[in-house]
Motif scaffolding. Sequence first.
Motif, PDB file in Angstrom:
ATOM      1  N   ASP A   1     -27.470  20.716 -67.257  1.00 31.74           N
ATOM      2  CA  ASP A   1     -28.253  19.363 -67.113  1.00 31.74           C
ATOM      3  C   ASP A   1     -28.378  18.360 -68.131  1.00 31.74           C
ATOM      4  O   ASP A   1     -28.511  17.122 -67.729  1.00 31.74           O
ATOM      5  N   ALA A   2     -27.977  18.666 -69.463  1.00 33.01           N
ATOM      6  CA  ALA A   2     -27.614  17.702 -70.468  1.00 33.01           C
ATOM      7  C   ALA A   2     -26.353  16.696 -69.816  1.00 33.01           C
ATOM      8  O   ALA A   2     -26.619  15.298 -69.922  1.00 33.01           O
TER       9      ALA A   2
ATOM     10  N   ALA B   1     -27.939  14.411 -67.167  1.00 31.83           N
ATOM     11  CA  ALA B   1     -28.765  13.609 -67.708  1.00 31.83           C
ATOM     12  C   ALA B   1     -27.928  12.304 -68.322  1.00 31.83           C
ATOM     13  O   ALA B   1     -28.389  11.095 -68.081  1.00 31.83           O
TER      14      ALA B   1
ATOM     15  N   LYS C   1     -25.214  11.256 -67.009  1.00 27.28           N
ATOM     16  CA  LYS C   1     -24.432  10.552 -66.000  1.00 27.28           C
ATOM     17  C   LYS C   1     -22.872  10.881 -66.197  1.00 27.28           C
ATOM     18  O   LYS C   1     -22.082  10.076 -66.172  1.00 27.28           O
TER      19      LYS C   1
END
Length: 316
Positions: A75-76, A79, A81
Amino acid sequence: MVKARVAVLISGTGTNMAALLYAAKAADCPYEIVLVASNNPDAAGLKLAEAEGIATFAHPHKGLSREEHDGIMHDALIAAKIEFVALAGYMRILSPDFVGKWEGRMLNIHPSLLPKYKGLHTHERAIEAGDSHGGCSVHLVTAELDDGPILGQTPVAILTGDNADRLGARVLIAEHQLYSRVLADYVARERTPDFLVQQVRERALALPEADEVVSHGMPCFGIIKGKKFAYISLDHHGDGKIALLVKISGAEEQAMLIDMNPDRYYRPAYFGDGWIAIRLDLGENDWDGIANWLAKSWRSIAPRKLAAMMDLIGEF
């Protein structure tokens, strides 16, 4: 130059991360380090990254399943990109799900000449085996440990009287040289005309009765003996862009797309309102999305009988 966005995952001092970071400062380097992430909030490499102005993220893995922690790290990355992930002393065995999500976009460096000496204690094993050389390898990460396709290697001579520490120190120098070079070559290939044309070609020619010709100096895809549904613009009239041109419904859709993302979409010169240009040289290409664009464009010019046949096949 549009640079590829790279995250480096570390667990400790991050010397290979530092080598990648400093190589990225060169104006002609095709990647930039935009995130350094770790499973160890106390990793010394995080402090270095922060001092160099690089965003950091850390989340301890204790008390979490491997899948849970990998999900947090994923997820990091999303986030931030991230396009590519470089493992640099990341002391975690990754879950198959995480590896699958980054297939073809995650690299690792290993201190041996793979396929020799996967795992730990590589220098001791090379010396004990009587090898003339140790070394390092950069490879793509797969679900099996240290087993992905090899992208580059550097042999390092084993000297008389060497121990693991002395050999390891020289191998580390080689790692710092090799990793940045291989990463640069790997990310750059995804912005080269040959790579981009091949990706489009595979998807276009998978459509029924599609063929390829050259038209106005551009690779062009159409239905055999029929109309054209896609072109690839390669620095057309010196515009400096590599783009896929596909058919759309008209000026309204064209304006909507350009307004939504003017960096990615533009009105192709000489093609009119019924076409849109989708830049491929910016990186982060959604190749499933590109396949959908091609299929939609193909359908707009396909004879009804052929389109109906494709619909019938799609039902099974």
